[in-house]
Write an enzyme that holds these catalytic residues in place. Structure first.
Site, PDB file in Angstrom:
ATOM      1  N   ASN A 179     -10.340  -4.725  -8.878  1.00 35.44           N
ATOM      2  CA  ASN A 179      -9.242  -3.772  -8.678  1.00 35.44           C
ATOM      3  C   ASN A 179      -8.293  -3.784  -9.876  1.00 35.44           C
ATOM      4  O   ASN A 179      -7.161  -4.266  -9.802  1.00 35.44           O
ATOM      5  CB  ASN A 179      -8.494  -4.115  -7.385  1.00 35.44           C
TER       6      ASN A 179
ATOM      7  N   GLY B 163       6.958   5.996  -7.917  1.00 40.35           N
ATOM      8  CA  GLY B 163       7.906   4.886  -7.875  1.00 40.35           C
ATOM      9  C   GLY B 163       7.994   4.177  -6.539  1.00 40.35           C
ATOM     10  O   GLY B 163       8.789   3.238  -6.383  1.00 40.35           O
ATOM     11  N   ILE B 164       7.189   4.578  -5.556  1.00 40.24           N
ATOM     12  CA  ILE B 164       7.287   3.987  -4.226  1.00 40.24           C
ATOM     13  C   ILE B 164       6.776   2.552  -4.222  1.00 40.24           C
ATOM     14  O   ILE B 164       7.409   1.648  -3.656  1.00 40.24           O
ATOM     15  CB  ILE B 164       6.523   4.846  -3.194  1.00 40.24           C
ATOM     16  N   GLY B 165       5.623   2.329  -4.855  1.00 35.47           N
ATOM     17  CA  GLY B 165       5.069   0.981  -4.896  1.00 35.47           C
ATOM     18  C   GLY B 165       5.994   0.008  -5.591  1.00 35.47           C
ATOM     19  O   GLY B 165       6.211  -1.118  -5.120  1.00 35.47           O
TER      20      GLY B 165
ATOM     21  N   TYR C  10       0.842  -1.205   0.000  1.00 36.44           N
ATOM     22  CA  TYR C  10       0.000   0.000   0.000  1.00 36.44           C
ATOM     23  C   TYR C  10       0.868   1.242   0.000  1.00 36.44           C
ATOM     24  O   TYR C  10       1.884   1.318   0.696  1.00 36.44           O
ATOM     25  CB  TYR C  10      -0.889   0.017   1.247  1.00 36.44           C
ATOM     26  N   VAL C  11       0.429   2.213  -0.797  1.00 36.73           N
ATOM     27  CA  VAL C  11       1.037   3.543  -0.811  1.00 36.73           C
ATOM     28  C   VAL C  11      -0.091   4.555  -0.679  1.00 36.73           C
ATOM     29  O   VAL C  11      -1.121   4.437  -1.369  1.00 36.73           O
ATOM     30  CB  VAL C  11       1.834   3.798  -2.114  1.00 36.73           C
TER      31      VAL C  11
ATOM     32  N   TYR D 113       0.579  -5.051 -11.165  1.00 30.56           N
ATOM     33  CA  TYR D 113       1.253  -6.342 -11.038  1.00 30.56           C
ATOM     34  C   TYR D 113       1.596  -6.939 -12.400  1.00 30.56           C
ATOM     35  O   TYR D 113       2.711  -7.450 -12.603  1.00 30.56           O
ATOM     36  CB  TYR D 113       0.388  -7.323 -10.245  1.00 30.56           C
TER      37      TYR D 113
END
Length: 202
Positions: A161, A132-134, A123-124, A168
């Site tokens: 979702n 770019g965090i995820g 989760y972000v 992914y």
């Protein structure tokens, strides 16, 4: 012809768009750090767990507390591992948070393939997405999986979702529901109690 001349480089519309997106991505990039969670992070992680449950349209399903996370995640034999993403204070959220993302995973074992890893949560916070965090969280866990000889990293995602599915798939995930036809089953509450009572030792 639709070309843009800039110095010694010649860009057509397609390449110009790519350049513009590269510039935009540079602007959107933010300094952040991915590190192993510590017991004192549990309140922030639990806050984000509740945010994720709300996003998943199941806000009432969270029954754990931050004390549970500390008890089961930071004991001598932890039930899970957790990484968090932090931003500098100058980039804190509107509510003042600097811990803005997390990922929870644990080791499993495939009798067909060997040691494996399961991704429970990633989760972000919404205002920090697209930076770019995820991908950094997911890539770090993939690296940990490989360092520990895991043959695969597995997870579940809700069928509606599509943004998460796209994330992914863009990073190489395969849809086993389509390819293999597996269903996710679970014994909950009373069903688990009834099954346990059938233990021959009882």
């Amino acid at each position: 012809m639709p070309y843009l001349q800039t110095g010694k480089l010649l860009f057509n519309r397609k390449s110009t768009t790519s350049v513009l997106w590269s510039v935009i991505n540079l602007i959107l990039k933010m300094d952040f750090t991915v590190r192993a969670a510590k017991p004192e992070d549990c309140k922030d992680v639990h806050r984000m767990i509740k945010e994720l449950a709300a996003y998943d349209k199941m806000p009432d399903h969270v029954q754990t507390s931050h004390e549970d996370l500390e008890k089961y995640g930071f004991s001598a034999n932890p039930a899970f591992q957790c990484l968090v993403a932090e931003v500098p204070g100058e980039h804190k959220s509107k509510e003042g948070h600097t811990t803005v993302g997390y990922i929870v995973y644990f080791y499993t074992f495939s009798t067909w393939k060997g040691r494996s890893m399961y991704l429970e949560d990633i989760y972000v916070m919404p205002e920090f997405r697209g930076k770019g965090i995820g991908k950094a969280l997911l890539s770090k866990v993939a690296a940990v999986a490989r360092e520990n000889q895991c043959v695969h990293l597995q997870l579940t995602v809700l069928d509606w979702n599509t943004p998460s599915q796209g994330f992914y798939f863009s990073n190489g995930a395969q849809d086993l529901t389509t390819i293999v036809g597996w269903r996710v089953l679970r014994f909950n509450g009373d069903a688990l109690d009834k099954l346990a009572k059938k233990d021959p030792k009882n």
